[in-house]
Write a protein that holds these residues in place. Structure first.
Motif, PDB file in Angstrom:
ATOM      1  N   ASP A 160      12.207   0.902  17.319  1.00 52.75           N
ATOM      2  CA  ASP A 160      12.710   0.242  16.114  1.00 52.75           C
ATOM      3  C   ASP A 160      11.525  -0.394  15.400  1.00 52.75           C
ATOM      4  O   ASP A 160      10.683  -1.049  16.017  1.00 52.75           O
ATOM      5  N   VAL A 161      11.452  -0.150  14.105  1.00 48.44           N
ATOM      6  CA  VAL A 161      10.283  -0.524  13.317  1.00 48.44           C
ATOM      7  C   VAL A 161      10.677  -1.659  12.375  1.00 48.44           C
ATOM      8  O   VAL A 161      11.588  -1.516  11.546  1.00 48.44           O
ATOM      9  N   ARG A 162       9.984  -2.793  12.501  1.00 48.49           N
ATOM     10  CA  ARG A 162      10.374  -4.043  11.847  1.00 48.49           C
ATOM     11  C   ARG A 162       9.794  -4.163  10.435  1.00 48.49           C
ATOM     12  O   ARG A 162       8.682  -3.690  10.166  1.00 48.49           O
ATOM     13  N   PRO A 163      10.492  -4.867   9.542  1.00 46.48           N
ATOM     14  CA  PRO A 163      10.057  -4.943   8.144  1.00 46.48           C
ATOM     15  C   PRO A 163       8.696  -5.584   7.928  1.00 46.48           C
ATOM     16  O   PRO A 163       7.895  -5.081   7.127  1.00 46.48           O
ATOM     17  N   ILE A 164       8.402  -6.708   8.615  1.00 47.21           N
ATOM     18  CA  ILE A 164       7.193  -7.461   8.270  1.00 47.21           C
ATOM     19  C   ILE A 164       5.969  -7.054   9.080  1.00 47.21           C
ATOM     20  O   ILE A 164       4.900  -7.623   8.908  1.00 47.21           O
ATOM     21  N   THR A 165       6.135  -6.071   9.952  1.00 50.22           N
ATOM     22  CA  THR A 165       4.994  -5.604  10.745  1.00 50.22           C
ATOM     23  C   THR A 165       4.843  -4.093  10.601  1.00 50.22           C
ATOM     24  O   THR A 165       4.038  -3.603   9.819  1.00 50.22           O
ATOM     25  N   GLY A 166       5.647  -3.335  11.348  1.00 47.50           N
ATOM     26  CA  GLY A 166       5.511  -1.886  11.324  1.00 47.50           C
ATOM     27  C   GLY A 166       5.816  -1.269   9.980  1.00 47.50           C
ATOM     28  O   GLY A 166       5.056  -0.418   9.483  1.00 47.50           O
ATOM     29  N   GLN A 167       6.923  -1.668   9.346  1.00 43.89           N
ATOM     30  CA  GLN A 167       7.260  -1.099   8.042  1.00 43.89           C
ATOM     31  C   GLN A 167       6.243  -1.494   6.985  1.00 43.89           C
ATOM     32  O   GLN A 167       5.903  -0.682   6.102  1.00 43.89           O
ATOM     33  N   LEU A 168       5.766  -2.722   7.050  1.00 40.32           N
ATOM     34  CA  LEU A 168       4.745  -3.152   6.093  1.00 40.32           C
ATOM     35  C   LEU A 168       3.493  -2.290   6.214  1.00 40.32           C
ATOM     36  O   LEU A 168       2.912  -1.864   5.205  1.00 40.32           O
ATOM     37  N   ALA A 169       3.076  -2.026   7.453  1.00 44.72           N
ATOM     38  CA  ALA A 169       1.886  -1.199   7.663  1.00 44.72           C
ATOM     39  C   ALA A 169       2.103   0.211   7.123  1.00 44.72           C
ATOM     40  O   ALA A 169       1.215   0.780   6.459  1.00 44.72           O
ATOM     41  N   LEU A 170       3.271   0.787   7.380  1.00 46.59           N
ATOM     42  CA  LEU A 170       3.557   2.129   6.877  1.00 46.59           C
ATOM     43  C   LEU A 170       3.619   2.149   5.350  1.00 46.59           C
ATOM     44  O   LEU A 170       3.163   3.108   4.704  1.00 46.59           O
ATOM     45  N   LYS A 171       4.153   1.102   4.764  1.00 47.79           N
ATOM     46  CA  LYS A 171       4.205   1.011   3.302  1.00 47.79           C
ATOM     47  C   LYS A 171       2.810   0.978   2.712  1.00 47.79           C
ATOM     48  O   LYS A 171       2.503   1.696   1.738  1.00 47.79           O
ATOM     49  N   GLN A 172       1.935   0.158   3.283  1.00 55.04           N
ATOM     50  CA  GLN A 172       0.573   0.056   2.771  1.00 55.04           C
ATOM     51  C   GLN A 172      -0.185   1.374   2.947  1.00 55.04           C
ATOM     52  O   GLN A 172      -1.136   1.654   2.209  1.00 55.04           O
ATOM     53  N   ALA A 173       0.243   2.174   3.913  1.00 61.16           N
ATOM     54  CA  ALA A 173      -0.396   3.475   4.142  1.00 61.16           C
ATOM     55  C   ALA A 173       0.237   4.584   3.307  1.00 61.16           C
ATOM     56  O   ALA A 173      -0.170   5.748   3.410  1.00 61.16           O
ATOM     57  N   GLY A 174       1.244   4.238   2.496  1.00 59.21           N
ATOM     58  CA  GLY A 174       1.906   5.235   1.668  1.00 59.21           C
ATOM     59  C   GLY A 174       2.838   6.147   2.438  1.00 59.21           C
ATOM     60  O   GLY A 174       3.112   7.276   2.008  1.00 59.21           O
ATOM     61  N   LEU A 175       3.380   5.645   3.561  1.00 58.59           N
ATOM     62  CA  LEU A 175       4.182   6.489   4.442  1.00 58.59           C
ATOM     63  C   LEU A 175       5.615   5.996   4.623  1.00 58.59           C
ATOM     64  O   LEU A 175       6.369   6.587   5.394  1.00 58.59           O
ATOM     65  N   LEU A 176       5.990   4.932   3.927  1.00 60.70           N
ATOM     66  CA  LEU A 176       7.304   4.337   4.195  1.00 60.70           C
ATOM     67  C   LEU A 176       8.444   5.254   3.766  1.00 60.70           C
ATOM     68  O   LEU A 176       9.468   5.339   4.459  1.00 60.70           O
ATOM     69  N   ASP A 177       8.304   5.940   2.646  1.00 59.45           N
ATOM     70  CA  ASP A 177       9.379   6.832   2.213  1.00 59.45           C
ATOM     71  C   ASP A 177       9.595   7.952   3.220  1.00 59.45           C
ATOM     72  O   ASP A 177      10.738   8.309   3.534  1.00 59.45           O
ATOM     73  N   ARG A 178       8.511   8.498   3.721  1.00 60.61           N
ATOM     74  CA  ARG A 178       8.628   9.548   4.731  1.00 60.61           C
ATOM     75  C   ARG A 178       9.266   8.996   6.000  1.00 60.61           C
ATOM     76  O   ARG A 178      10.107   9.641   6.620  1.00 60.61           O
ATOM     77  N   PHE A 179       8.885   7.786   6.384  1.00 63.71           N
ATOM     78  CA  PHE A 179       9.493   7.144   7.550  1.00 63.71           C
ATOM     79  C   PHE A 179      10.994   6.990   7.356  1.00 63.71           C
ATOM     80  O   PHE A 179      11.788   7.335   8.253  1.00 63.71           O
ATOM     81  N   ASN A 180      11.402   6.478   6.209  1.00 64.19           N
ATOM     82  CA  ASN A 180      12.827   6.250   5.964  1.00 64.19           C
ATOM     83  C   ASN A 180      13.623   7.547   5.977  1.00 64.19           C
ATOM     84  O   ASN A 180      14.808   7.558   6.334  1.00 64.19           O
ATOM     85  N   ALA A 181      12.984   8.643   5.595  1.00 66.71           N
ATOM     86  CA  ALA A 181      13.669   9.931   5.619  1.00 66.71           C
ATOM     87  C   ALA A 181      13.919  10.406   7.047  1.00 66.71           C
ATOM     88  O   ALA A 181      14.867  11.168   7.295  1.00 66.71           O
ATOM     89  N   LEU A 182      13.110   9.953   7.974  1.00 60.58           N
ATOM     90  CA  LEU A 182      13.231  10.369   9.372  1.00 60.58           C
ATOM     91  C   LEU A 182      14.004   9.370  10.221  1.00 60.58           C
ATOM     92  O   LEU A 182      14.543   9.738  11.278  1.00 60.58           O
ATOM     93  N   ALA A 183      14.031   8.118   9.802  1.00 56.75           N
ATOM     94  CA  ALA A 183      14.594   7.043  10.622  1.00 56.75           C
ATOM     95  C   ALA A 183      16.118   7.031  10.570  1.00 56.75           C
ATOM     96  O   ALA A 183      16.745   7.587   9.660  1.00 56.75           O
ATOM     97  N   ARG A 184      16.707   6.384  11.561  1.00 57.04           N
ATOM     98  CA  ARG A 184      18.150   6.163  11.621  1.00 57.04           C
ATOM     99  C   ARG A 184      18.414   4.685  11.359  1.00 57.04           C
ATOM    100  O   ARG A 184      17.872   3.818  12.052  1.00 57.04           O
ATOM    101  N   HIS A 185      19.251   4.407  10.379  1.00 58.69           N
ATOM    102  CA  HIS A 185      19.547   3.031   9.995  1.00 58.69           C
ATOM    103  C   HIS A 185      20.919   2.622  10.534  1.00 58.69           C
ATOM    104  O   HIS A 185      21.827   3.438  10.655  1.00 58.69           O
ATOM    105  N   GLY A 186      21.048   1.343  10.864  1.00 58.98           N
ATOM    106  CA  GLY A 186      22.331   0.849  11.347  1.00 58.98           C
ATOM    107  C   GLY A 186      22.701   1.357  12.732  1.00 58.98           C
ATOM    108  O   GLY A 186      23.869   1.667  13.010  1.00 58.98           O
TER     109      GLY A 186
END
Length: 404
Positions: A72-98
């Motif tokens: 599980d990837v957290r907003p203020i650490t893992g997701q923030l890092a992926l966002k800064q790397a330009g990878l958050l959209d790709r992550f969200n396409a692969l991740a399972r929410h809820g």
């Protein structure tokens, strides 16, 4: 002197396996040891900032390792890092929410339901999907595959040398970053601490959709996480993106007790290691293990001691650590998040300071990292006691203030 024993400088790496120079500042190379999430995300940041680097990875190629579950990837650490790397959209396409999590006892009585559709803060992703995402974000010719590092040394003039297991050496690096996990070969330059065995081993395998036990696994976990606990004994199910379940069985055993012959399938594992420990569990749960046809993998859990990042840590110019290499713990839910955030923080400092001020960049990175690392390791020891210890899961519930 044979070719394998000769000392090679950075420039001797074949051009197809090292980064091209991208300006005057890129002439001082950086070596990243390990192509896991932390190492690859660092490479991604360096690639975007046009900072020269090489990743050394012991695996022979980019094939995704088996034997991994979910993160599980957290907003203020893992997701923030992926966002800064330009990878958050790709992550969200692969991740399972809820994703839901159900905790039960040895008789499958439900003790706690958590998460579910309303929980949007902690999306889950298969470890192998995250690894693939990060591999695809880095030119693979920047990774030197099949590079099993034995040790790393620092000369009096500050030049770093990487010693490979095949007796090859590569020298000339101004910074070596250990992203090489639990048994880091870089860590000894900074601390004498070694991982401490927690007393718990998990035996892991997969339950595939065509397996006999799949309908039961699916009815229990319902495409989420299902955690059965009684003291140090655990049976966990985690739903994966290919519809399979990652099955893990945990218990307290002596370090090194498992051998490969006991891991060939569930029936053998049950008879050799589990039968006496799980005899009072409901058949509905233990049959998931006994009926598993696939091979199991032993996964012993380790923590670094707090002293590793406190009294025993000595900063050394030309070397630093990220991820589990710096702050290994038993699973707490924070591991990959801390690793990705480390990579963001280190890459940010190097980009801001420039390649000619690597030592200053590392010093600024390590100040807050060591504070985070201590907190992570302390949480790891707390989790080992409360969640994996003999009082679990009730010791965990009490500590978290959950009213049972």
């Amino acid at each position: 002197m044979t070719a394998a024993s000769q000392s090679h400088r950075y420039s001797d790496i074949p051009s197809s396996r090292r980064p091209a120079s991208t300006g005057t500042n890129a002439l001082a190379p950086i070596a990243i040891i390990g192509a896991g999430p932390a190492g690859l995300l660092l490479a991604r940041f360096f690639e975007r900032s046009r900072i020269a680097y090489t990743v050394f990875e012991r695996d022979q190629g980019p094939e995704i390792r088996s034997g991994s579950g979910t993160l599980d990837v957290r907003p203020i650490t893992g997701q923030l890092a992926l966002k800064q790397a330009g990878l958050l959209d790709r992550f969200n396409a692969l991740a399972r929410h809820g994703v839901s999590t159900t905790i039960v006892d040895a008789q499958a009585n439900v003790l706690l339901n958590a998460g579910g559709k309303e929980d949007k803060e902690r999306p889950e992703i298969d470890r192998r999907d995250l690894q693939r995402l990060l591999q695809e974000a880095v030119p693979l010719d920047k990774v030197v595959w099949g590079s099993k590092v034995e040790t790393v040394s620092r000369a009096a003039d500050g030049v770093m040398t990487i010693h490979m297991a095949d007796q090859t050496t590569l020298s000339g690096f101004r910074l070596v970053i250990g992203a090489d996990g639990a048994w880091s070969k870089v860590r000894p330059l900074l601390t004498p601490a070694v991982p401490q065995y927690s007393g718990i081993v998990f035996y892991t395998t997969y339950v595939q959709p065509d397996d006999a036990g799949y309908p039961v696994a699916d009815s229990l976990a319902q495409q989420g996480n299902y955690l059965a606990m009684s003291g140090t004994r655990k049976i966990f199910l985690h739903y994966l993106s290919d519809r399979s379940y990652f099955l893990s069985v945990g218990l307290d055993v002596a370090e090194g007790q498992s051998d490969k012959s006991s891991l060939q399938n569930g029936a053998v594992l049950w008879e050799s290691l589990l039968k006496d420990k799980f005899q009072d569990w409901t058949p509905k749960l233990v049959d998931l293990v006994r009926q598993s046809d696939g091979a199991f993998r032993a996964w012993p859990l380790y923590n670094l001691p707090v002293e590793a990042v406190a009294s025993q840590w000595t900063s050394v110019q030309g070397v630093t650590l990220v991820g589990d290499a710096a702050h290994l713990t038993v699973p707490t839910g924070d591991g990959v998040n801390n690793a990705l955030f480390d990579s963001l923080e280190l890459a940010t400092q190097i980009t801001e300071h420039g390649i000619d001020r690597l030592d200053d960049a590392v010093a600024e990175y390590e100040k807050p990292m060591l504070v985070r690392a201590r907190a992570a390791i302390e949480k790891g020891h707390w989790t080992a006691e409360k969640l994996f210890g003999p009082g679990a899961p009730h010791s965990f519930f009490r500590a978290m203030g959950v009213d049972m």
